[in-house]
Scaffold this active site. Structure first.
Site, PDB file in Angstrom:
ATOM      1  N   ARG A   1      40.188  60.852  34.516  1.00  0.00           N
ATOM      2  CA  ARG A   1      40.110  60.033  33.310  1.00  0.00           C
ATOM      3  C   ARG A   1      41.483  59.844  32.671  1.00  0.00           C
ATOM      4  O   ARG A   1      41.662  58.939  31.862  1.00  0.00           O
ATOM      5  CB  ARG A   1      39.150  60.670  32.308  1.00  0.00           C
ATOM      6  CG  ARG A   1      37.715  60.703  32.799  1.00  0.00           C
ATOM      7  CD  ARG A   1      36.843  61.495  31.875  1.00  0.00           C
ATOM      8  NE  ARG A   1      36.657  60.862  30.599  1.00  0.00           N
ATOM      9  CZ  ARG A   1      35.768  59.917  30.341  1.00  0.00           C
ATOM     10  NH1 ARG A   1      34.996  59.486  31.304  1.00  0.00           N
ATOM     11  NH2 ARG A   1      35.651  59.395  29.147  1.00  0.00           N
TER      12      ARG A   1
ATOM     13  N   ASN B   1      36.289  62.744  21.877  1.00  0.00           N
ATOM     14  CA  ASN B   1      36.842  61.593  22.596  1.00  0.00           C
ATOM     15  C   ASN B   1      36.543  60.368  21.755  1.00  0.00           C
ATOM     16  O   ASN B   1      35.405  60.182  21.333  1.00  0.00           O
ATOM     17  CB  ASN B   1      36.170  61.480  23.976  1.00  0.00           C
ATOM     18  CG  ASN B   1      36.553  60.206  24.705  1.00  0.00           C
ATOM     19  OD1 ASN B   1      37.581  59.596  24.394  1.00  0.00           O
ATOM     20  ND2 ASN B   1      35.750  59.814  25.670  1.00  0.00           N
ATOM     21  N   GLY B   2      37.558  59.541  21.478  1.00  0.00           N
ATOM     22  CA  GLY B   2      37.343  58.342  20.674  1.00  0.00           C
ATOM     23  C   GLY B   2      38.380  58.265  19.578  1.00  0.00           C
ATOM     24  O   GLY B   2      39.402  58.962  19.615  1.00  0.00           O
TER      25      GLY B   2
ATOM     26  N   TRP C   1      43.855  62.677  25.912  1.00  0.00           N
ATOM     27  CA  TRP C   1      44.735  61.524  26.119  1.00  0.00           C
ATOM     28  C   TRP C   1      45.154  61.085  24.718  1.00  0.00           C
ATOM     29  O   TRP C   1      44.333  60.597  23.949  1.00  0.00           O
ATOM     30  CB  TRP C   1      43.953  60.419  26.846  1.00  0.00           C
ATOM     31  CG  TRP C   1      44.789  59.268  27.298  1.00  0.00           C
ATOM     32  CD1 TRP C   1      45.481  59.159  28.469  1.00  0.00           C
ATOM     33  CD2 TRP C   1      44.997  58.032  26.606  1.00  0.00           C
ATOM     34  NE1 TRP C   1      46.105  57.945  28.539  1.00  0.00           N
ATOM     35  CE2 TRP C   1      45.825  57.233  27.409  1.00  0.00           C
ATOM     36  CE3 TRP C   1      44.575  57.515  25.384  1.00  0.00           C
ATOM     37  CZ2 TRP C   1      46.233  55.960  27.040  1.00  0.00           C
ATOM     38  CZ3 TRP C   1      44.980  56.248  25.006  1.00  0.00           C
ATOM     39  CH2 TRP C   1      45.800  55.481  25.830  1.00  0.00           C
TER      40      TRP C   1
ATOM     41  N   GLU D   1      50.609  49.907  38.335  1.00  0.00           N
ATOM     42  CA  GLU D   1      49.756  50.963  37.806  1.00  0.00           C
ATOM     43  C   GLU D   1      50.113  52.330  38.404  1.00  0.00           C
ATOM     44  O   GLU D   1      50.262  53.305  37.676  1.00  0.00           O
ATOM     45  CB  GLU D   1      48.325  50.609  38.207  1.00  0.00           C
ATOM     46  CG  GLU D   1      47.261  51.112  37.315  1.00  0.00           C
ATOM     47  CD  GLU D   1      45.890  50.601  37.750  1.00  0.00           C
ATOM     48  OE1 GLU D   1      44.950  50.923  37.060  1.00  0.00           O
ATOM     49  OE2 GLU D   1      45.762  49.902  38.784  1.00  0.00           O
TER      50      GLU D   1
ATOM     51  N   LYS E   1      47.988  46.727  40.898  1.00  0.00           N
ATOM     52  CA  LYS E   1      47.860  47.985  41.646  1.00  0.00           C
ATOM     53  C   LYS E   1      49.219  48.672  41.734  1.00  0.00           C
ATOM     54  O   LYS E   1      49.327  49.866  41.518  1.00  0.00           O
ATOM     55  CB  LYS E   1      47.337  47.744  43.079  1.00  0.00           C
ATOM     56  CG  LYS E   1      45.874  47.456  43.232  1.00  0.00           C
ATOM     57  CD  LYS E   1      44.952  48.615  42.993  1.00  0.00           C
ATOM     58  CE  LYS E   1      44.588  48.779  41.561  1.00  0.00           C
ATOM     59  NZ  LYS E   1      43.576  47.992  40.955  1.00  0.00           N
TER      60      LYS E   1
ATOM     61  N   CYS F   1      39.934  60.900  27.176  1.00  0.00           N
ATOM     62  CA  CYS F   1      39.697  62.334  27.029  1.00  0.00           C
ATOM     63  C   CYS F   1      38.461  62.772  27.811  1.00  0.00           C
ATOM     64  O   CYS F   1      37.501  62.020  27.943  1.00  0.00           O
ATOM     65  CB  CYS F   1      39.474  62.687  25.574  1.00  0.00           C
ATOM     66  SG  CYS F   1      40.785  62.141  24.506  1.00  0.00           S
TER      67      CYS F   1
ATOM     68  N   GLU G   1      46.002  40.988  41.043  1.00  0.00           N
ATOM     69  CA  GLU G   1      45.448  42.317  41.295  1.00  0.00           C
ATOM     70  C   GLU G   1      46.417  43.168  42.132  1.00  0.00           C
ATOM     71  O   GLU G   1      46.588  44.359  41.874  1.00  0.00           O
ATOM     72  CB  GLU G   1      44.080  42.181  41.983  1.00  0.00           C
ATOM     73  CG  GLU G   1      43.428  43.481  42.410  1.00  0.00           C
ATOM     74  CD  GLU G   1      43.180  44.486  41.288  1.00  0.00           C
ATOM     75  OE1 GLU G   1      43.342  44.135  40.107  1.00  0.00           O
ATOM     76  OE2 GLU G   1      42.857  45.631  41.613  1.00  0.00           O
TER      77      GLU G   1
ATOM     78  N   HIS H   1      58.337  26.959  37.654  1.00  0.00           N
ATOM     79  CA  HIS H   1      58.357  26.720  36.209  1.00  0.00           C
ATOM     80  C   HIS H   1      58.982  27.879  35.458  1.00  0.00           C
ATOM     81  O   HIS H   1      58.760  28.027  34.254  1.00  0.00           O
ATOM     82  CB  HIS H   1      56.935  26.438  35.711  1.00  0.00           C
ATOM     83  CG  HIS H   1      56.350  25.222  36.372  1.00  0.00           C
ATOM     84  ND1 HIS H   1      56.715  23.942  36.015  1.00  0.00           N
ATOM     85  CD2 HIS H   1      55.478  25.090  37.406  1.00  0.00           C
ATOM     86  CE1 HIS H   1      56.074  23.081  36.788  1.00  0.00           C
ATOM     87  NE2 HIS H   1      55.320  23.755  37.650  1.00  0.00           N
TER      88      HIS H   1
ATOM     89  N   LYS I   1      41.267  56.406  33.244  1.00  0.00           N
ATOM     90  CA  LYS I   1      40.309  55.716  34.094  1.00  0.00           C
ATOM     91  C   LYS I   1      39.347  54.883  33.263  1.00  0.00           C
ATOM     92  O   LYS I   1      39.018  53.759  33.589  1.00  0.00           O
ATOM     93  CB  LYS I   1      39.530  56.759  34.913  1.00  0.00           C
ATOM     94  CG  LYS I   1      38.474  56.181  35.830  1.00  0.00           C
ATOM     95  CD  LYS I   1      39.114  55.445  36.974  1.00  0.00           C
ATOM     96  CE  LYS I   1      38.125  54.774  37.886  1.00  0.00           C
ATOM     97  NZ  LYS I   1      38.772  53.729  38.692  1.00  0.00           N
TER      98      LYS I   1
HETATM   99  C1  AGP Z   1      42.183  49.295  37.448  1.00  0.00           C
HETATM  100  O1  AGP Z   1      42.955  49.723  38.499  1.00  0.00           O
HETATM  101  C2  AGP Z   1      42.534  49.850  36.158  1.00  0.00           C
HETATM  102  N1  AGP Z   1      42.424  51.248  36.161  1.00  0.00           N
HETATM  103  C3  AGP Z   1      41.955  49.169  34.931  1.00  0.00           C
HETATM  104  O2  AGP Z   1      42.585  47.940  34.843  1.00  0.00           O
HETATM  105  C4  AGP Z   1      40.426  48.975  34.874  1.00  0.00           C
HETATM  106  O3  AGP Z   1      40.024  48.047  35.825  1.00  0.00           O
HETATM  107  C5  AGP Z   1      40.028  48.520  33.455  1.00  0.00           C
HETATM  108  O4  AGP Z   1      40.394  49.510  32.536  1.00  0.00           O
HETATM  109  C6  AGP Z   1      38.554  48.207  33.319  1.00  0.00           C
HETATM  110  O5  AGP Z   1      37.756  49.320  33.549  1.00  0.00           O
HETATM  111  P1  AGP Z   1      36.199  49.163  33.789  1.00  0.00           P
HETATM  112  O6  AGP Z   1      36.018  48.392  35.055  1.00  0.00           O
HETATM  113  O7  AGP Z   1      35.701  50.559  33.879  1.00  0.00           O
HETATM  114  O8  AGP Z   1      35.644  48.417  32.608  1.00  0.00           O
END
Ligand code: AGP
Length: 610
Positions: free
Chosen positions: A27, A100-101, A74, A489, A486, A2, A482, A506, A605
């Site tokens: 965010r 937020n929270g 969110w 995501e 990407k 949020c 990674e 495996h 984010k």
């Molecule tokens: C990365 O592309 C993602 N958005 C997510 O995995 C992110 O890396 C993760 O939430 C950790 O965030 P931070 O680095 O702000 O702790």
């Protein structure tokens, strides 16, 4: 997650709050709302979907006033509907609050408030806060009632309160979720993150957990939840507003991918010399102590966790320190054995990720030292850690982490090399070679970016596939994880999975059939031949191999259906260079599929809840 914005000042409040909320869109959110005090009472407008829906409604039927709070939600408790969107109001509509929270004890609080006759309109946990303030305000002055309410809450919050009875001030507080105060000229903001205020001011106050703040156009007053004044000096943010804008790129993600030569340079600046690596005095002293640690535990979430996995290879192989790597959400619940001889390295872009923050707190409680590798100055994790290696990548706006990741890897290279040197684990010739190699990395990344046309062609060729594997060995194994993250995501239509190439046989190989695309990381390494065999195993089953290989590798051509060359480098630095084609591939596949690249559905984010 949020986004919160509160504004007191002379500018038109609605457009100011909307503009700041737009700067927090990264965010992630699914509805938005605003509450405005118009001189007589509070008016609220909420819409589901993107901010443009709210903005259109406000254009059609404007709200005007002197101060306002805005929110992008969110959803956690209750679907993304207008009723559940924030701000929430008390029974009489004289108080409005954004949050937020997560309030963990909301069910008990709600039951007791219902028994006292409060009427709830939403399914959110947040609504209990505003009714509690209303309840306490029956017998206490508003600021006291606000702070008293916060003492009843369990869980995490950043909140901003607007009261019709006090039209010159807004009230804020935080516990586990971020909130900053922006101090402008004759105007003051409360916001979830610095980019929200950068267009108006670079002077900010960071709040600590369990602190409250009252803001007026003249400034801010920070107190404890008991009302004791707290002296807090403002900080000057180094980022400027341009660094939080798209700069002519179609998406923030693309801009941030292309910024990497500069951001990696920034991570190295002032630290990497011709013959040595140094940090500020405090960090140097910390690293000296750290070099005697018996064990490091690297924690992080998502991309930051992948950086940790790369760090494990680096630190064990080059600095000869035993390393464990944990997903932060598992680390905090697995009962890790920690002591004075263990150092926990928390890797995080935002410095606000709830699970990583909880891991840091746990480590400190058990006597371990904590080093943070973090991008955001003044963030919760940066302030809790014993020492911080800032990555200096500038604000990362796209949900998908790119430049923050390569800066984390760069910081891990610096950490590995300086610890290796302090431990006497790096022979003189290798030391010189590593330092020269690391100096070259920004230029190699610049060259890697030139492969974009080839990557784009490959991406367009495979854009209609719905399943991808990513495979690699050694340093390229976390790179494969990674790369897959990407893609899945930012392209929610696609299932992508990263594996250690040796694991293929495996299980996962059973799925390979004609046309199944597999991205192979086959750059120069001691296991190159083994990777080449793995490629053949996929091809034997009619899978399609998209191969990322080192420039000048003639042998690889016959193994690849699509081939992308990256500049050669030390294997230690290869995850930084190899990240570039992986990021670009995900970007162009998502673009061909018309995905919402900067704000993928369901993602946030900064994940400030568990
Ligand atoms: C990365 O592309 C993602 N958005 C997510 O995995 C992110 O890396 C993760 O939430 C950790 O965030 P931070 O680095 O702000 O702790």
């Amino acid at each position: 997650m949020c986004g919160i914005v509160g504004y007191v000042g002379k500018s038109p409040v609605v457009s100011t709050v909307l503009d700041s909320l737009r700067r927090l869109e990264y965010r992630g959110y699914d509805s938005a709302g605003i509450a405005v005090f118009n001189g007589h009472g509070i008016q609220v407008r909420k819409r589901t979907g993107k901010l443009k829906e709210l903005a259109a409604s406000l254009q059609h039927q404007p709200l005007e006033g002197r101060l306002a709070v805005g929110h992008t939600r969110w959803a956690t408790h209750g679907e993304p509907t207008e009723l559940n969107a924030h701000p929430h109001t008390d029974c009489r509509g004289e108080l409005a609050l954004v949050h937020n929270g997560i309030i963990e004890n909301y069910a008990q609080l709600k039951a007791s408030l219902l028994a006292r006759g409060h009427r709830f309109r939403s399914q959110t946990d947040t609504e209990v806060i505003i009714h509690l303030v209303e309840e306490y305000a029956k017998r206490l002055p508003l600021p006291v009632a606000f702070r008293r309410t916060l003492q009843d809450l369990r869980g995490s919050y950043a909140v901003c309160l607007l009261a019709a009875s006090d039209p010159k001030r807004l009230y804020g507080a935080r516990c586990g979720s971020p909130l900053v105060v922006g101090l402008g000229r004759g105007e003051t903001f409360l916001a979830s993150d610095v980019p929200a205020v950068l267009a108006r001011t670079r002077k900010v106050l960071y709040l600590n957990d369990q602190e409250a703040v009252e803001i007026s156009a003249e400034g801010a007053r920070v107190t404890t939840l008991e009302g004791k004044p707290v002296a807090r000096k403002p900080s000057l943010v180094a980022w400027d507003v341009a660094s939080a804008q798209k700069d002519g790129h179609a998406h923030f993600m693309l801009k941030e991918i292309h910024e990497q030569p500069a951001t990696i340079e920034q991570t190295l600046t002032g630290r990497l010399g011709r013959a040595q690596i140094t940090f500020d005095r405090r960090t140097n002293a910390f690293l000296k102590e750290l070099s005697r640690a018996e064990r490091l535990i690297l924690i992080g979430c998502g991309t930051a966790y992948h950086a940790g996995l790369v760090g494990e290879y680096m630190l064990e192989e080059v600095a000869k320190i035993p390393v464990d790597v944990d997903v932060a959400s598992e680390f905090r619940y697995r009962g890790p054995m920690l002591d004075r001889n263990t150092t926990v390295v928390a890797i995080t872009q935002s410095g606000e990720t709830a699970d990583t923050l909880a891991g840091v707190k746990l480590a400190k409680e058990q006597g371990a030292k904590v080093l943070a590798i973090c991008n955001v100055m003044g963030s919760s994790i940066a302030r809790q850690a014993d020492a911080v290696l800032y990555t200096h990548a500038g604000p990362e706006i796209a949900v998908a982490s790119t430049k923050a990741y390569t800066s984390q890897l760069t910081a891990l290279c610096l950490l590995t090399l300086s610890l290796g040197k302090l431990r006497g684990a790096i022979p003189a010739a290798a030391w010189r070679r590593y330092l020269a190699g690391l100096q070259e990395v920004p230029e190699l990344v610049r060259r890697a970016l030139r492969v974009e046309p080839a990557v784009k062609r490959a991406a367009q060729r495979y854009a209609s596939a719905r399943d991808f594997y990513y495979l690699g060995r050694r340093y390229n194994y976390p790179s494969a994880l990674e790369g897959a993250l990407k893609l899945k995501e930012i392209c929610p239509l696609i299932h992508a999975e990263g594996y250690a190439a040796g694991e293929m046989k495996h299980g996962p190989i059973s799925l390979i059939r004609r046309g199944w695309p597999v991205v192979f990381l086959a750059t120069e390494s001691p296991v190159y031949d083994k990777v080449a065999s793995n490629i053949e195993e996929v091809r034997a089953r009619k899978g399609e191999c998209i191969v990322i290989a080192s420039e000048g590798d003639r042998n690889i051509r016959r193994h690849a259906d699509a081939l992308i060359f990256v500049p050669r480098t030390e294997e230690l630095f290869s995850p930084i260079v190899n990240a570039v084609p992986l990021q670009l591939f995900a970007y162009h596949v998502a673009r061909a599929n018309r995905c919402d690249i900067d704000q993928p559905p369901n993602l946030a984010k900064s994940v400030t809840v568990e």
